[in-house]
Design a protein around this motif. Sequence first.
Motif, PDB file in Angstrom:
ATOM      1  N   UNK A  62       0.807  -1.220   0.000  1.00 29.90           N
ATOM      2  CA  UNK A  62       0.000   0.000   0.000  1.00 29.90           C
ATOM      3  C   UNK A  62       0.840   1.270   0.000  1.00 29.90           C
ATOM      4  N   UNK A  63       2.082   1.182   0.460  1.00 22.73           N
ATOM      5  CA  UNK A  63       2.947   2.366   0.593  1.00 22.73           C
ATOM      6  C   UNK A  63       3.554   2.788  -0.740  1.00 22.73           C
ATOM      7  N   UNK A 111       9.124  -1.821   7.523  1.00 28.93           N
ATOM      8  CA  UNK A 111      10.489  -1.313   7.343  1.00 28.93           C
ATOM      9  C   UNK A 111      11.484  -2.435   7.645  1.00 28.93           C
ATOM     10  N   UNK A 112      12.685  -2.379   7.051  1.00 26.02           N
ATOM     11  CA  UNK A 112      13.165  -1.361   6.112  1.00 26.02           C
ATOM     12  C   UNK A 112      12.806  -1.625   4.663  1.00 26.02           C
ATOM     13  N   UNK A 113      12.003  -2.692   4.418  1.00 17.69           N
ATOM     14  CA  UNK A 113      11.667  -3.027   3.032  1.00 17.69           C
ATOM     15  C   UNK A 113      10.917  -1.904   2.331  1.00 17.69           C
ATOM     16  N   UNK A 114      10.037  -1.214   3.064  1.00 17.90           N
ATOM     17  CA  UNK A 114       9.270  -0.132   2.437  1.00 17.90           C
ATOM     18  C   UNK A 114      10.213   0.921   1.854  1.00 17.90           C
ATOM     19  N   UNK A 136      10.841  -8.469  -3.719  1.00 19.03           N
ATOM     20  CA  UNK A 136      10.476  -7.737  -2.499  1.00 19.03           C
ATOM     21  C   UNK A 136       8.987  -7.414  -2.500  1.00 19.03           C
ATOM     22  N   UNK A 137       8.499  -6.962  -3.648  1.00 19.76           N
ATOM     23  CA  UNK A 137       7.080  -6.611  -3.746  1.00 19.76           C
ATOM     24  C   UNK A 137       6.176  -7.836  -3.622  1.00 19.76           C
ATOM     25  N   UNK A 138       6.694  -9.005  -3.991  1.00 17.60           N
ATOM     26  CA  UNK A 138       5.923 -10.239  -3.836  1.00 17.60           C
ATOM     27  C   UNK A 138       6.045 -10.841  -2.443  1.00 17.60           C
ATOM     28  N   UNK A 139       6.887 -10.221  -1.590  1.00 18.67           N
ATOM     29  CA  UNK A 139       7.060 -10.732  -0.231  1.00 18.67           C
ATOM     30  C   UNK A 139       7.894 -11.991  -0.175  1.00 18.67           C
ATOM     31  N   UNK A 274       6.144   7.315   7.915  1.00 16.10           N
ATOM     32  CA  UNK A 274       5.520   5.996   8.077  1.00 16.10           C
ATOM     33  C   UNK A 274       5.594   5.559   9.537  1.00 16.10           C
ATOM     34  N   UNK A 275       6.757   5.758  10.177  1.00 13.90           N
ATOM     35  CA  UNK A 275       6.891   5.442  11.598  1.00 13.90           C
ATOM     36  C   UNK A 275       5.846   6.197  12.411  1.00 13.90           C
ATOM     37  N   UNK A 276       5.665   7.466  12.097  1.00 14.99           N
ATOM     38  CA  UNK A 276       4.756   8.314  12.877  1.00 14.99           C
ATOM     39  C   UNK A 276       3.308   7.873  12.720  1.00 14.99           C
TER      40      UNK A 276
END
Length: 429
Positions: A62-63, A111-114, A136-139, A274-276
Motif C-alpha cells: 500500500x505504501x 520497514x526497512x523493506x518499504x 520484495x514486492x511479492x514478499x 511511516x513510523x509516525x
Amino acid sequence: MDFDLTDRQVYWRDRVRDFIERKVRPAVPVYNEQDKAGDRWKVIQIVEDLKAEAKDAGIWNLFMPPRSGAHHHVDETFEFEGPGLTNLEYALCAEEMGRVGFASEVFNCSAPDTGNMEVFHRYGTRAQKEKYLGRLMNGQIRSAFLMTEPAVASSDATNIETRIERDGDDYIINGTKWWSSGAGDPRCEVAIVMGKTDFAAKRHAQQSMVLMPLDAPGVNILRHLPVFGYDDAPHGHMEIELKDVRVNAEEAMLLGEGRGFEIAQGRLGPGRIHHCMRTIGVAEEAIAKMAKRLQSRVAFGKKIAEYSIWEHRIARARIDIEMTRLLCLKAADMMDKVGNKSAAAEIAMIKVQAPNMALKIIDDAIQAHGAGGVSEDFGLAKAFAHQRTLRLADGPDEVHERAIARIEFAKHSEASEPGFSSGDVGVSR
C-alpha cells in the motif's frame, strides 16, 4: 479546510482495519507461540499465511508511490506498482497497522523493506528492479539498510566512514555497520549500503549507495543488538563487519557515484512519516488498554478510574493523540500536494512529536497496570522499548528540532523584515 475523509480514504482504511480485526488480531496468540518455539531467527508461518490472504485480497504494497509523470513507463515483464495510495491515504492505513506489532509485514508494508523498495522504484535500473524489487514486492525476500556506524555520529551522514573503492569492474567495501535492522531474517537477501566513494569531494558528494548481497564473502554478522533486552527476532538489529566485500560496479551502484546523500534524503522523508503513522495506532492501543484496566480495578474502595489523577491522564492522552494525528495528516497531505522538500518542517515536527506522545501514553498505561505493566503480559513494555528507539531512528530528536528551529529563525530574521532581502545578510529562506 475539509476534515471529512474521502470515499477512497475510508475504503482503504476500512479494508485494512477489517482485515486486522478479523484475521491479524486473533492470530496474535499463534504468532507468540510460533515466535517462542525453536530457533529465534526463522520465518514465522502464521505471518506467511496471513500475507498470502492479504495479497489475494489486494491489500498489499500500500505504501508504494502512485504512478507519476511522463518519465514513468509501463513495464512489459513486471509492472512495479502498488495500488497507488497517496501519503495521506496510506497514513490512515498505517495507523491501523500500528495497532498490532507484526501487522505491517502482513500487508508487505514493513520497514526497512518499504524504504528500500521506494529506493529501487525511484533510483534503480531496470536490471536492479528485476533482480530484487519484484521479489520484495511479492514478499518473497527481505532486505536491510546499512547506514549507521558504531564509530561515528551517524545522524550526520557526512561522517560515514565505510569505504566503497573501485577496483576494475568491481567495488570493494570495507567498514562496520550496526543497527542493521532486518538482517537477522533468514530471507534477507540484499542490503543497501551507504559509504564513501570519494573522500576528497564536496561534503555531500562523497557518499554513494550500493547493493550488496548478504551472502557475499566478507559480510560477517558479528552479533545481534537487543533493544532493552528484546532481540526483535526474526527481524533483528545486527552489527555487521564488511571486510573486502566485492560487488560488481555496474550491478551494484544506485543512481551514480556521489549520489548517496541525495538518495538518503529521498528515502528518509517517507520513512520518517511511516513510523509516525504507525505510532498513532500504538498510542490508540495503549489508551484503550489503560482505560479498560482503570475501569476493571478497585483500590481503596473505588474504581481506579474514579480518581481524578487518572481522569487527567486519560484526557491528556486523548488530546495528545488527536493533535498528533492532525499534524501527521497535515504532513502527509503536504507531501502529496507540494512535495517532501516543502513539507520538511512538518515531517520534522511529526517525527519529534509522535514517539514522544506515544511514550507518555504508554508510560501512563504501564502505571495503570501496576507491576503487570512491565511484564510481557500486556505488550506495553515492548511497545515502550520500540517507541523509545524511534526517538533515534531516522535521525534523533535533536537533529529534527535543529531543522525546525532554523526554519523558524529564518522566518523571523532581519532578512525577513521589510526593506531587506535574504541576499543582504546571507540568510536562505
